[in-house]
Design an enzyme around this catalytic site. Structure first.
Site, PDB file in Angstrom:
ATOM      1  N   ASP A   1       0.873  -1.177   0.000  1.00 40.88           N
ATOM      2  CA  ASP A   1       0.000   0.000   0.000  1.00 40.88           C
ATOM      3  C   ASP A   1       0.907   1.223   0.000  1.00 40.88           C
ATOM      4  O   ASP A   1       1.682   1.422   0.945  1.00 40.88           O
ATOM      5  CB  ASP A   1      -0.878   0.017   1.248  1.00 40.88           C
ATOM      6  CG  ASP A   1      -2.032  -0.956   1.169  1.00 40.88           C
ATOM      7  OD1 ASP A   1      -2.817  -0.855   0.208  1.00 40.88           O
ATOM      8  OD2 ASP A   1      -2.148  -1.820   2.062  1.00 40.88           O
TER       9      ASP A   1
ATOM     10  N   ARG B   1      -7.952   9.517   1.881  1.00 35.50           N
ATOM     11  CA  ARG B   1      -7.342   8.563   0.948  1.00 35.50           C
ATOM     12  C   ARG B   1      -7.878   8.799  -0.460  1.00 35.50           C
ATOM     13  O   ARG B   1      -7.251   8.397  -1.441  1.00 35.50           O
ATOM     14  CB  ARG B   1      -7.646   7.136   1.393  1.00 35.50           C
ATOM     15  CG  ARG B   1      -7.051   6.759   2.740  1.00 35.50           C
ATOM     16  CD  ARG B   1      -7.619   5.442   3.244  1.00 35.50           C
ATOM     17  NE  ARG B   1      -7.258   4.329   2.379  1.00 35.50           N
ATOM     18  CZ  ARG B   1      -7.785   3.109   2.480  1.00 35.50           C
ATOM     19  NH1 ARG B   1      -8.702   2.855   3.404  1.00 35.50           N
ATOM     20  NH2 ARG B   1      -7.401   2.158   1.663  1.00 35.50           N
TER      21      ARG B   1
ATOM     22  N   HIS C   1     -11.403   0.991  -4.571  1.00 44.05           N
ATOM     23  CA  HIS C   1     -11.868  -0.357  -4.257  1.00 44.05           C
ATOM     24  C   HIS C   1     -13.160  -0.570  -5.051  1.00 44.05           C
ATOM     25  O   HIS C   1     -14.209  -0.050  -4.649  1.00 44.05           O
ATOM     26  CB  HIS C   1     -12.163  -0.510  -2.774  1.00 44.05           C
ATOM     27  CG  HIS C   1     -11.043  -0.097  -1.861  1.00 44.05           C
ATOM     28  ND1 HIS C   1     -10.771   1.228  -1.550  1.00 44.05           N
ATOM     29  CD2 HIS C   1     -10.123  -0.836  -1.194  1.00 44.05           C
ATOM     30  CE1 HIS C   1      -9.738   1.274  -0.704  1.00 44.05           C
ATOM     31  NE2 HIS C   1      -9.323   0.038  -0.478  1.00 44.05           N
TER      32      HIS C   1
ATOM     33  N   HIS D   1     -12.971  -2.909   7.155  1.00 47.01           N
ATOM     34  CA  HIS D   1     -12.057  -3.628   8.040  1.00 47.01           C
ATOM     35  C   HIS D   1     -12.817  -4.249   9.220  1.00 47.01           C
ATOM     36  O   HIS D   1     -12.372  -5.246   9.783  1.00 47.01           O
ATOM     37  CB  HIS D   1     -10.980  -2.690   8.588  1.00 47.01           C
ATOM     38  CG  HIS D   1      -9.974  -2.242   7.568  1.00 47.01           C
ATOM     39  ND1 HIS D   1     -10.181  -1.150   6.771  1.00 47.01           N
ATOM     40  CD2 HIS D   1      -8.779  -2.774   7.215  1.00 47.01           C
ATOM     41  CE1 HIS D   1      -9.138  -0.997   5.971  1.00 47.01           C
ATOM     42  NE2 HIS D   1      -8.278  -1.967   6.214  1.00 47.01           N
TER      43      HIS D   1
ATOM     44  N   ASP E   1      -9.500  -7.345  -1.930  1.00 45.87           N
ATOM     45  CA  ASP E   1      -8.994  -6.657  -0.749  1.00 45.87           C
ATOM     46  C   ASP E   1      -8.587  -7.751   0.242  1.00 45.87           C
ATOM     47  O   ASP E   1      -8.860  -8.941   0.036  1.00 45.87           O
ATOM     48  CB  ASP E   1     -10.074  -5.752  -0.165  1.00 45.87           C
ATOM     49  CG  ASP E   1      -9.505  -4.593   0.645  1.00 45.87           C
ATOM     50  OD1 ASP E   1      -8.305  -4.650   0.995  1.00 45.87           O
ATOM     51  OD2 ASP E   1     -10.249  -3.640   0.918  1.00 45.87           O
TER      52      ASP E   1
END
Length: 403
Positions: free
Chosen positions: A132, A202, A233, A245, A318
């Site tokens: 990342d 982000r 994503h 997450h 992911d």
């Protein structure tokens, strides 16, 4: 950011461990092209490169066992640590699970180089080493240039600057053995934010056109610099109602809203013939009625991404150890249409499950071979290129991005 003596020693230790843990393996000859070789578009033009890539991939695959082919589709997460214990773990991943590469977590640049070199020395096919780097290597590696987060980039930033930014990050990546960046983030933020946004800075922002322009320019820079880009994503995490997450978020948008906003930057990325797309762990009822993550949805991965949108590059999950995966496995994702599983909770189990699915007829062997061939073609395109000594432009790019 060159490997230090400790990193070199770590590689030597790993090679000693090899004799104890590693079974026989016919290693593939790595592609050997110079940095000026135009071969990053392995599934398109130039045609000769495509033919060479396919021939090389088939040759490599012909020497693989079923478990080795399954392992090519799995990339566990490892800390950038070159201690004896950490390197033994990397060697064991190769010996036991035949992994196709790794995703690097936090640590030191020299350790990243040691891990990359160890994988290259031991693996049956050249490894993918991913990280990342949404705002440069400093997102994960200490003592590396720190660039601003995407949401903090100057509104005046031009496409050409983002291209140079991508080229600079690629240069830094290749110095430490990294050949895949899990970025750019192409998620579009809602214009009206009634609550917390989980992607936040982000993202390049709430203007889908700007997100597409800057993200694609950055990705072009990465790939012209010899590093695989992975846009994320899909189909868009910006409007999700939670953090994947921790839970499986939902995206409550109509198909038209998705196509006009969230999916549009990914469509532009595909039009640019760039390499990888990461599938988010998201519940998107407009695309998949079943209450499952799109990351394991055949309808989304095969019918939407491949058939309707015509994407021919790498489809990557992911991290499968995230709560948003909803207990689904990497094998579920591969059988639905993914090419690579990132950070599974149990790497060895995933490889065994995928191989077992082929043996019992649940997953056709020709489909496994198709996935492995695609992965190997991209390895041909990106892992054989030698680093050119390029000027370090990190300081001037940092300053320009902040204006």
């Amino acid at each position: 950011m060159h490997a230090d003596r400790k990193g070199i020693a770590a590689v030597a230790i790993a090679m000693m461990i090899l004799g104890i843990l590693m079974p026989g393996c016919r290693r593939a000859v790595s592609p050997d092209r110079d940095a000026d070789s135009v071969c990053v578009d392995a599934v398109g033009e130039p045609e000769q490169c495509s033919r060479d890539a396919e021939a090389w991939a088939d040759s490599v695959m012909s020497g693989m066992t079923l478990e080795q082919m399954a392992g090519q589709l799995v990339m566990p997460a490892v800390y950038s640590d070159d201690s004896r214990l950490a390197m033994r773990s990397v060697v064991a991943y190769v010996a036991d699970s035949h992994i196709g590469g790794v995703v690097l977590l936090k640590g030191r640049p020299a350790a990243a180089r040691a891990i990359a070199d160890t994988l290259a020395a031991l693996s049956c096919a050249p490894p993918l080493v991913a990280i990342d780097a949404e705002w440069g290597l400093a997102m994960r590696l200490s003592d590396t240039p720190l660039f601003p987060k995407n949401g903090k980039i100057s509104p005046e930033a031009e496409d050409s600057l983002l291209y140079e930014y991508g080229m600079e990050v690629a240069r830094e990546c290749r110095e430490v053995g990294i050949n895949m960046v899990l970025g750019p983030v192409l998620d579009v933020l809602p214009e009206k934010r009634n609550g917390k946004t989980f992607i936040g800075n982000r993202s390049f922002g709430s203007d889908a056109e700007r997100v597409a322009r800057l993200g694609v320019s950055y990705a072009r820079g990465l790939e012209d610099g010899g590093v695989v880009s992975v846009a994320k994503h899909f189909p868009g995490h910006g409007a999700a109602d939670a953090d994947s997450h921790k839970v499986l978020p939902s995206v409550a948008k109509s198909l038209r809203q998705l196509e006009e906003c969230d999916i549009m930057p990914f469509a532009k990325y595909m039009e640019a013939n760039l390499s990888g797309i990461m599938i988010g762990h998201l519940y998107v009822p407009a695309l998949e009625e079943a209450s499952i993550p799109v990351s394991v949805s055949r309808k989304v991965l095969k019918e939407v991404l491949r058939d309707e949108m015509g994407f021919e590059g790498l489809v990557i999950t992911d991290a499968m150890n995230m709560a948003g995966a909803g207990g689904k496995t990497g094998a579920d994702a591969i059988m639905a249409g993914a090419d690579i599983v990132l950070a599974p909770a149990d790497t060895r189990r995933e490889v065994v499950m995928l191989a077992a699915a082929v043996r019992n007829g649940t997953f056709p062997l020709d489909q496994l071979r198709d996935r492995v061939r695609r992965v190997l073609i991209y390895k041909y395109a990106f892992t054989g290129r030698q680093s050119k000594r390029l000027e370090d432009k990190s300081g001037q790019i940092q300053a320009a991005l902040k204006k």
